[in-house]
Design a protein around this motif. Sequence first.
Motif, PDB file in Angstrom:
ATOM      1  N   ALA A  12       0.835  -1.201   0.000  1.00  0.00           N
ATOM      2  CA  ALA A  12       0.000   0.000   0.000  1.00  0.00           C
ATOM      3  C   ALA A  12       0.873   1.257   0.000  1.00  0.00           C
ATOM      4  O   ALA A  12       0.602   2.204  -0.741  1.00  0.00           O
ATOM      5  N   ARG A  13       1.920   1.270   0.823  1.00  0.00           N
ATOM      6  CA  ARG A  13       2.828   2.419   0.887  1.00  0.00           C
ATOM      7  C   ARG A  13       3.500   2.640  -0.467  1.00  0.00           C
ATOM      8  O   ARG A  13       3.578   3.757  -0.962  1.00  0.00           O
ATOM      9  N   GLY A  14       3.978   1.571  -1.081  1.00  0.00           N
ATOM     10  CA  GLY A  14       4.676   1.676  -2.358  1.00  0.00           C
ATOM     11  C   GLY A  14       3.795   2.082  -3.520  1.00  0.00           C
ATOM     12  O   GLY A  14       4.290   2.579  -4.528  1.00  0.00           O
ATOM     13  N   ASN A  15       2.495   1.868  -3.387  1.00  0.00           N
ATOM     14  CA  ASN A  15       1.568   2.175  -4.472  1.00  0.00           C
ATOM     15  C   ASN A  15       0.609   3.311  -4.151  1.00  0.00           C
ATOM     16  O   ASN A  15      -0.349   3.538  -4.884  1.00  0.00           O
ATOM     17  N   GLY A  16       0.846   4.009  -3.052  1.00  0.00           N
ATOM     18  CA  GLY A  16       0.013   5.159  -2.696  1.00  0.00           C
ATOM     19  C   GLY A  16      -1.425   4.797  -2.382  1.00  0.00           C
ATOM     20  O   GLY A  16      -2.335   5.568  -2.684  1.00  0.00           O
ATOM     21  N   LEU A  17      -1.640   3.631  -1.755  1.00  0.00           N
ATOM     22  CA  LEU A  17      -2.982   3.158  -1.449  1.00  0.00           C
ATOM     23  C   LEU A  17      -3.326   3.389   0.020  1.00  0.00           C
ATOM     24  O   LEU A  17      -2.440   3.543   0.854  1.00  0.00           O
ATOM     25  N   ILE A  18      -4.611   3.377   0.321  1.00  0.00           N
ATOM     26  CA  ILE A  18      -5.114   3.471   1.687  1.00  0.00           C
ATOM     27  C   ILE A  18      -5.600   2.083   2.100  1.00  0.00           C
ATOM     28  O   ILE A  18      -6.302   1.423   1.335  1.00  0.00           O
ATOM     29  N   VAL A  19      -5.242   1.659   3.298  1.00  0.00           N
ATOM     30  CA  VAL A  19      -5.716   0.384   3.828  1.00  0.00           C
ATOM     31  C   VAL A  19      -6.975   0.662   4.648  1.00  0.00           C
ATOM     32  O   VAL A  19      -6.945   1.472   5.572  1.00  0.00           O
ATOM     33  N   ILE A  20      -8.072   0.004   4.293  1.00  0.00           N
ATOM     34  CA  ILE A  20      -9.324   0.100   5.039  1.00  0.00           C
ATOM     35  C   ILE A  20      -9.499  -1.233   5.743  1.00  0.00           C
ATOM     36  O   ILE A  20      -9.558  -2.281   5.086  1.00  0.00           O
ATOM     37  N   THR A  21      -9.591  -1.184   7.074  1.00  0.00           N
ATOM     38  CA  THR A  21      -9.564  -2.420   7.842  1.00  0.00           C
ATOM     39  C   THR A  21     -10.285  -2.265   9.167  1.00  0.00           C
ATOM     40  O   THR A  21     -10.575  -1.143   9.587  1.00  0.00           O
TER      41      THR A  21
END
Length: 90
Positions: A12-21
């Motif tokens: 997620a960090r490497g791809n600019g994503l947000i983790v929803i959990t």
Amino acid sequence: MDASDDEICAYARGNGLIVITNDLDFPQILACTGASGPSIILLRGHPLTPQERGTSLLLVLANYSEMLAAGALLSLDWSNRPRLRLLPLK
């Protein structure tokens, strides 16, 4: 896909994503590593279905997009009053 929480964070960090959990391990990883990302949206309370939580989640994504893009831990419970902490956690 069978990935560890650390692998999910790195991806997620490497791809600019947000983790929803709803998994408390993700905020703990951020706290232990002092990382500035990825942003995490932590959903608290049940049920976690799109029908029950979707509207609140969409509002959070729209209203906090700049902070989430910069790196943040956002907790959203049934009060629908998000709590936000900027990263890195100290």
